[in-house]
Design an enzyme around this catalytic site. Sequence first.
Site, PDB file in Angstrom:
ATOM      1  N   SER A  23       0.753  -1.125  -0.005  1.00  0.00           N
ATOM      2  CA  SER A  23       0.134  -0.139  -0.037  1.00  0.00           C
ATOM      3  C   SER A  23       1.010   1.448  -0.019  1.00  0.00           C
ATOM      4  O   SER A  23       1.778   1.421  -0.867  1.00  0.00           O
ATOM      5  CB  SER A  23      -0.955  -0.055   1.311  1.00  0.00           C
ATOM      6  OG  SER A  23      -1.971   0.855   1.051  1.00  0.00           O
TER       7      SER A  23
ATOM      8  N   ASP B  22      -9.694  -4.990  -4.952  1.00  0.00           N
ATOM      9  CA  ASP B  22      -8.768  -3.737  -4.735  1.00  0.00           C
ATOM     10  C   ASP B  22      -9.427  -2.584  -5.468  1.00  0.00           C
ATOM     11  O   ASP B  22      -8.934  -2.701  -6.827  1.00  0.00           O
ATOM     12  CB  ASP B  22      -7.442  -3.976  -4.443  1.00  0.00           C
ATOM     13  CG  ASP B  22      -6.534  -3.036  -3.940  1.00  0.00           C
ATOM     14  OD1 ASP B  22      -7.117  -1.661  -3.580  1.00  0.00           O
ATOM     15  OD2 ASP B  22      -5.472  -3.147  -3.752  1.00  0.00           O
TER      16      ASP B  22
ATOM     17  N   HIS C  54      -7.568  -5.377  -0.766  1.00  0.00           N
ATOM     18  CA  HIS C  54      -6.634  -4.641  -0.284  1.00  0.00           C
ATOM     19  C   HIS C  54      -5.981  -5.096   0.887  1.00  0.00           C
ATOM     20  O   HIS C  54      -6.727  -5.030   2.040  1.00  0.00           O
ATOM     21  CB  HIS C  54      -6.823  -3.084  -0.187  1.00  0.00           C
ATOM     22  CG  HIS C  54      -5.691  -2.317  -0.287  1.00  0.00           C
ATOM     23  ND1 HIS C  54      -4.826  -1.795  -1.215  1.00  0.00           N
ATOM     24  CD2 HIS C  54      -5.266  -1.702   0.792  1.00  0.00           C
ATOM     25  CE1 HIS C  54      -3.913  -1.056  -0.878  1.00  0.00           C
ATOM     26  NE2 HIS C  54      -3.964  -0.960   0.422  1.00  0.00           N
TER      27      HIS C  54
END
EC number: 3.1.1.1
Length: 335
Positions: free
Chosen positions: A173, A274, A304
């Site tokens: 991320s 995601d 995610h």
Amino acid sequence: MATDSQPNQKLTLPLKTRIALTVISTMTDNAQRPDGTINRRFLRLFDFRAPPNPKPVNIVSTSDFVVDQSRDLWFRLYTPHVSGDKIPVVVFFHGGGFAFLSPNAYPYDNVCRRFARKLPAYVISVNYRLAPEHRYPAQYDDGFDALKYIEENHGSILPANADLSRCFFAGDSAGGNIAHNVAIRICREPRSSFTAVKLIGLISIQPFFGGEERTEAEKQLVGAPLVSPDRTDWCWKAMGLNRDHEAVNVGGPNAVDISGLDYPETMVVVAGFDPLKDWQRSYYEWLKLCGKKATLIEYPNMFHAFYIFPELPEAGQLIMRIKDFVDERVASLSA
């Protein structure tokens, strides 16, 4: 491109995972104030930390090193107690939208322990300053300065069998974004600046990129776990950046030209549920257009940050994919 399973029409998760995702989303949403600040006192009620442990647990011990106390720049070293020499070093940047979490947060402490044990590798997890208290480029400065500190002090930090000439960056991320941008900085440095650290690979796990124009995934995956346009917009504003900034939309109108840089071979991980997946695929395509080696790994039935949930089989599968990437890159050095 590799895919580990066939796609489903609907995200199906164990009850334990669904509960954890609900708690995380509720916690972060309630910590974000309308004025763009974060209620850190509220977060501390739920942010359980793992202390360093010099005694090996599942063959991995941990220790913390301070780089700059004035800005809370430090890192946690994960030492795998394994035989052999020339063990790779993985420098890891945690996720959390640039605004949340730390290396000693239990989910990331557990992830880095698994990396150290399974790869095996020495893992260095960097604690960088958080937004909105610290805006761009603080996070990238901290990542670079941590690497410089390791370059200059590795003899007193790392055991003799840690091989910095087999160094990897990894991040998920926001951490994947930081890994990318710090890698560019290092590649731009004169060779004399980094003689011990040799960056030979980058593991980009669902990196956090964006752009002013909404992608199809952002429009369609409404209600996906953890990530939404409102949440990601908040994070970019907390960083003080517009969504077409070179650090955000890395292949966009203000992209940095990396075609002439010795940018490391990259593994990009994407999940089907995601909302950021289109940006991640674009990142992979942009790397290829720039003449860089890149591999795309897809988990069509995941979301995610799925890999921080060890109860999911795909989390273990990804660790083994990363091990394969590390082994292949190390083997290429002697080919």
